[in-house]
Design an enzyme around this catalytic site. Structure first.
Site, PDB file in Angstrom:
ATOM      1  N   ALA A 119      41.191  42.915  35.370  1.00  0.00           N
ATOM      2  CA  ALA A 119      39.996  42.088  35.536  1.00  0.00           C
ATOM      3  C   ALA A 119      39.759  41.340  34.227  1.00  0.00           C
ATOM      4  CB  ALA A 119      38.807  42.987  35.864  1.00  0.00           C
ATOM      5  N   GLY A 138      43.058  45.903  37.316  1.00  0.00           N
ATOM      6  CA  GLY A 138      42.910  45.089  38.524  1.00  0.00           C
ATOM      7  C   GLY A 138      44.224  44.451  38.947  1.00  0.00           C
ATOM      8  N   GLU A 141      41.803  51.340  32.662  1.00  0.00           N
ATOM      9  CA  GLU A 141      40.349  51.151  32.636  1.00  0.00           C
ATOM     10  C   GLU A 141      39.633  52.223  31.832  1.00  0.00           C
ATOM     11  OE1 GLU A 141      42.278  50.681  35.243  1.00  0.00           O
ATOM     12  OE2 GLU A 141      41.598  48.984  36.440  1.00  0.00           O
ATOM     13  N   GLU A 144      45.968  46.949  40.857  1.00  0.00           N
ATOM     14  CA  GLU A 144      45.217  47.103  42.115  1.00  0.00           C
ATOM     15  C   GLU A 144      45.565  45.981  43.102  1.00  0.00           C
ATOM     16  OE1 GLU A 144      41.504  47.577  39.914  1.00  0.00           O
ATOM     17  OE2 GLU A 144      41.193  49.464  40.991  1.00  0.00           O
TER      18      GLU A 144
END
Ligand code: 3H9
Length: 695
Positions: free
Chosen positions: A66, A105, A128, A108
């Site tokens: 992210a 992310g 993370e 992911e």
């Protein structure tokens, strides 16, 4: 090629649509990337000629997570969840083409794809936790379904990535390629189309999580196994809870639980501090007047002067990075002893399984010992690590000046002495710089690079670049006594000493700091470092430290003699409070006419840490540190300041500088000691209602 958004392009290779993310430097999932992926998938899905979709990235890496800069701002649509739902729900197979690092992310995204193809050199991870977060876009729910619970727990809670071969073994990727990753993924997609393979949705997989269902003991056991290294951090506990939810709840409910746990972390002070620190660390590499493109010398060969503990540790750093290094010592027996310790250190690492014996030999093979100073002649960098005495250092530098290549960088590992004076012993002060390693030098990540008045930009750029190459975190500081770290540490030490005379005991003072998150307090640290060093220096200078002197007079030099401020059982490093020391402390207090009183933990914490912040303010005003965040990087990497509290300057900002200043003024009034006078910068910022880190 069609531009879908500012950072995503759509291309067609036969029946395969290729979506390329191009958001340098690391393809973070900024709003326009999410939007581009969303629209790209929608368009490709609607195109009857498209039979499969590949998601790939331009530049050096697959999506690295992210966009951290978006955290804390109002959410912007589409959310990552919406994008992932669309990918996973696509009626056409979606294949991820992974190179570089698929992180957070980014990983992911790949887990929402139906298939994954990875370059052999690619790495895969959910880091993370290092930002005080958990994988919040289904990572905690999907990863265990692919790699199983033990591996998922290990990856998510450590945050460490795995390589492609490991990823293949664990089923995280379907194919590993030596070739160009996008072409390989397109070929894979064509195979999927030709073979009419089903859409493989990870959310529907259950075989790898079934075993752990209804078995809380698996998670309890794991929690116990990581308790020590995760002490004080909030995120690891939530990570474990989220994986437990993946095992015990249906997918959709697990996702909901993951969201709650993620949001709790996102709003936590720990994550705020850790996210701040991520950027602080990267900022430290930037020096306003030495831009990133300043040419640094290529270091192909290094030399270290002195085979003591520091010299040996420094040499190991170079060998670890594959750079040949010569260690120069005056006496052959000291050289043998020093290199013997280096070998023992490597062998100890090998015995713990972290190096092979072949690695040990390879690294030892890069270290050459000699008593012949001429050996420095072909070194690109020479680091002096001899006795901490100015006349000796100057003599060494004068000698090196006569031997070193004209363009060699000559560095001193001094921790206290004036780098400018050392440089003045040479005719090339522009090539001289301080490189202050921290003990043990092969372990501690911090490197204070000390800029002399005449250090050239190339010299500075070289010290910073080579510092990173040998896996350190270099921070540039200016010349003053103790530089940044030790200068602030000294303030803490002064108060620690006063606190025990006024009524606290070493174990209480230390406990306050370990409760705060430091690995140890000042007294245990003194015992570890050896109390005799400071004692000798004090005697030389005619300075007294009544309690420490009395302890040293009894031959209690710390851990190495089995006793110092604390006592130690044979073969055990646990500090045990000692009534003999308590008696000495009480005696000294009495002899000084001090009436001892109970001191609350809160006062201890404030008296230990506020003076450090105050000194940090002076350091900033004197421009010894470039920015407040550099001071934080120094304290986290060099002195064990807990990263989930950001560093002393960040921490002070969280308290609020007016409150901090007012408390200092109270201490000043109570003690009548000017020690507590707020530094001008601190006072000014407090008056203006600002913090050290406000722009
Ligand atoms: C996440 O994904 C949450 C999700 O679970 C879901 C939420 C719903 N964002 O390190 P470098 C910048 S959390 C924004 O020097 P390297 C960095 O600041 C995220 N910026 O390069 C630097 O800027 P500058 C999980 C980022 O080659 C520049 O890129 N992911 C981000 O040594 C170069 O970085 C992570 O935690 C980012 N995500 O290392 C991965 N990442 O040049 C974090 C980097 O202005 N990133 N920047 O100083 C890394 O670990 C390393 O950057 C990486 C490259 C290994 C990728």
């Amino acid at each position: 090629m069609t531009a879908i958004s500012q950072s995503v392009d759509l291309d067609r290779r036969g029946a395969v649509a290729v979506l390329t993310v191009n958001n340098p430097p690391v393809n973070a999932l900024s709003q326009h990337v999410r939007q581009g992926l969303h629209e790209g998938i929608t368009q490709a899905s609607a195109d009857a000629a498209v039979k499969a979709i590949v998601i790939t990235c331009a530049g050096r890496t697959f999506i690295a997570g992210a966009d951290i800069t978006e955290f804390g701002k109002p959410p912007a649509d589409p959310s990552l969840h919406t994008v992932l739902d669309l990918i996973e729900g696509s009626s056409k197979p979606v294949v991820a083409a992974i190179h570089g690092t698929a992180l957070g992310g980014g990983l992911e995204v790949t887990l929402a794809c139906h298939y994954r193809v990875g370059a052999k050199s690619a790495r895969f991870g959910l880091p993370e936790v290092k930002l005080g977060l958990l994988p919040g876009a289904g990572g905690t729910q999907r990863l265990p379904r692919v790699v199983g619970v033990p591996k998922a727990l290990q990856m998510i809670v450590s945050g460490d990535p795995i390589g492609a071969p490991d990823a293949l073994t664990f089923g995280l990727i379907d194919e590993m390629t030596d070739g160009e990753h996008t072409a390989a993924a397109v070929a894979f997609a064509e195979k999927v189309i030709a073979e009419k393979r089903p859409l493989r949705k990870i959310r529907d997989l259950a075989d790898k999580i079934g075993e752990a269902r209804g078995k809380p003991e698996i998670f309890a056991e794991f929690r116990k196994s990581v308790a020590r290294q995760t002490r004080g951090f909030r995120a690891p506990g939530n990570c474990i809870k989220a994986v437990e939810a993946a095992v015990n709840l249906p997918f959709a409910e697990g996702l909901k639980r993951e969201r709650e746990l993620f949001t709790e972390l996102l709003n936590s002070p720990e994550s705020k501090a850790q996210r701040y620190f991520f950027f602080a660390e990267r900022e430290a590499a930037k020096i306003p007047d030495v831009p990133g493109d300043t040419p640094a010398k290529d270091i192909r060969k290094a030399a270290v002067i002195g085979a003591g503990t520091m010299g040996g540790g420094i040499a190991m750093n170079f060998a670890n990075a594959g750079i040949p290094v010569t260690v120069v010592e005056v006496a052959p027996d000291a050289l043998d002893r020093g290199l013997g310790i280096v070998r023992k250190n490597y062998e100890a690492t090998a015995s713990r399984g972290r190096l092979t014996m072949a690695d040990v030999e390879k690294r030892m093979g890069l270290i050459t010992g000699t008593t012949d100073w001429n050996a420095v002649k072909d070194a690109d960098i020479i680091i002096e690590a001899v006795f901490e005495e100015m006349p000796i250092k100057k003599e060494v530098f004068a000698k090196l000046d006569g031997l070193a290549k004209p363009d060699a960088v000559i560095a001193t590992n001094t921790s206290t002495l004036d780098v400018n004076e050392i440089a003045s012993a040479t005719k090339r002060p522009e090539s001289v710089i301080g490189m202050h390693f921290f003990s043990p030098a092969n372990v501690m990540r911090l490197l204070e690079n000390v800029r002399g008045a005449k250090s050239s930009k190339t010299t500075i750029a070289t010290a910073m670049t080579v510092g990173r190459k040998i896996a350190k975190v270099p921070v540039l500081v200016g010349v003053c006594y103790g530089f940044v770290g030790n200068r602030m540490l000294h303030q803490r030490g002064t108060q620690a000493e006063k606190l025990i005379l006024e009524g606290a005991l070493p174990h209480q003072v230390d406990r306050v700091l370990t409760d705060f998150g430091f690995p140890m307090g000042p007294f245990a640290m003194g015992d570890l470092a050896g109390l005799d060093v400071g004692w000798r220096i004090r005697k030389g200078r005619g300075v007294k430290s009544p309690v420490a002197d009395r302890i040293c007079e009894l031959g209690r030099f710390g851990q190495k003699t089995g006793a110092g401020y604390f006592r130690y059982e044979q073969g055990d490093r646990t500090p045990i409070p000692d009534t003999d020391v308590e008696k000495i402390i009480v005696d000294v207090s009495t002899s000084m006419g001090i009436t001892r009183r109970p001191i609350a933990d809160e006062e201890i914490l404030q008296r230990l840490l506020y003076p450090m912040v105050n000194e940090g303010a002076r350091i900033l005003e004197e421009k010894i540190a470039i920015r407040a965040s550099d001071i934080d990087v120094i304290w986290v990497y060099g002195y064990g300041w807990p990263v989930y509290r950001g560093g002393p300057m960040f921490w002070a900002d969280q308290i609020g500088l007016p409150a901090l200043r007012d408390r200092m003024l109270e201490f000043k009034k109570q003690s009548g000691d000017d020690f507590w006078a707020p530094a001008p910068l601190l006072a000014r910022l407090a008056d203006a209602g600002k913090g050290f880190l406000d722009k």
